[in-house]
Design a protein around this motif. Structure first.
Motif, mmCIF file in Angstrom:
data_model
loop_
_atom_site.group_PDB
_atom_site.id
_atom_site.type_symbol
_atom_site.label_atom_id
_atom_site.label_comp_id
_atom_site.label_asym_id
_atom_site.label_seq_id
_atom_site.Cartn_x
_atom_site.Cartn_y
_atom_site.Cartn_z
ATOM 1 N N PHE A 1 -3.049 4.263 -10.691
ATOM 2 C CA PHE A 1 -4.395 3.699 -10.582
ATOM 3 C C PHE A 1 -4.323 2.198 -10.317
ATOM 4 O O PHE A 1 -5.121 1.663 -9.545
ATOM 5 C CB PHE A 1 -5.187 3.975 -11.873
ATOM 6 C CG PHE A 1 -6.539 3.338 -11.876
ATOM 7 C CD1 PHE A 1 -7.588 3.893 -11.157
ATOM 8 C CD2 PHE A 1 -6.768 2.153 -12.567
ATOM 9 C CE1 PHE A 1 -8.828 3.298 -11.148
ATOM 10 C CE2 PHE A 1 -8.009 1.551 -12.556
ATOM 11 C CZ PHE A 1 -9.042 2.125 -11.848
ATOM 12 N N ALA A 2 -3.381 1.527 -10.941
ATOM 13 C CA ALA A 2 -3.253 0.084 -10.767
ATOM 14 C C ALA A 2 -2.875 -0.259 -9.332
ATOM 15 O O ALA A 2 -3.364 -1.251 -8.771
ATOM 16 C CB ALA A 2 -2.219 -0.468 -11.736
ATOM 17 N N ALA B 1 -6.050 0.298 -7.197
ATOM 18 C CA ALA B 1 -7.018 -0.765 -7.488
ATOM 19 C C ALA B 1 -6.569 -2.081 -6.858
ATOM 20 O O ALA B 1 -7.386 -2.831 -6.311
ATOM 21 C CB ALA B 1 -7.179 -0.917 -8.996
ATOM 22 N N PHE C 1 -8.642 -4.065 -4.001
ATOM 23 C CA PHE C 1 -9.012 -5.466 -4.221
ATOM 24 C C PHE C 1 -8.455 -6.353 -3.114
ATOM 25 O O PHE C 1 -9.160 -7.227 -2.583
ATOM 26 C CB PHE C 1 -8.492 -5.927 -5.583
ATOM 27 C CG PHE C 1 -8.778 -7.363 -5.861
ATOM 28 C CD1 PHE C 1 -10.046 -7.777 -6.261
ATOM 29 C CD2 PHE C 1 -7.796 -8.328 -5.722
ATOM 30 C CE1 PHE C 1 -10.314 -9.103 -6.514
ATOM 31 C CE2 PHE C 1 -8.050 -9.662 -5.967
ATOM 32 C CZ PHE C 1 -9.313 -10.050 -6.368
#
Length: 73
Positions: free
Chosen positions: A2-3, A6, A10
């Motif tokens: 998920f990081a 994300a 971003f």
């Protein structure tokens, strides 16, 4: 996982925003320079003429009472 996603989202959003800013600056560069160099046309200040009217003194319609007494000279 998920990081990583994300971070990619971003980064993509940041790069897109920076690209849009650079493209807008490039597209409007001439207009921005013209606006900074613009000197407004000087306008002459309006001239106001004042006509001063002083009506003449009208003699009194009734006689003025003269003081009579000890203080009257």
């Amino acid at each position: 996982m998920f990081a990583i996603v994300a971070g990619l989202v971003f980064s993509a959003a940041f790069i897109l925003a920076a690209f849009v800013i650079v493209m807008m600056l490039a597209a409007y560069r001439d207009k921005m320079i013209a606006a900074l160099l613009f000197e407004p046309i000087p306008q002459t200040a309006p001239v106001y003429t004042l006509r001063v009217r002083r009506p003449r003194m009208v003699p009194a319609l009734r006689p003025i009472a003269r003081p009579s007494g000890a203080l009257a000279a």
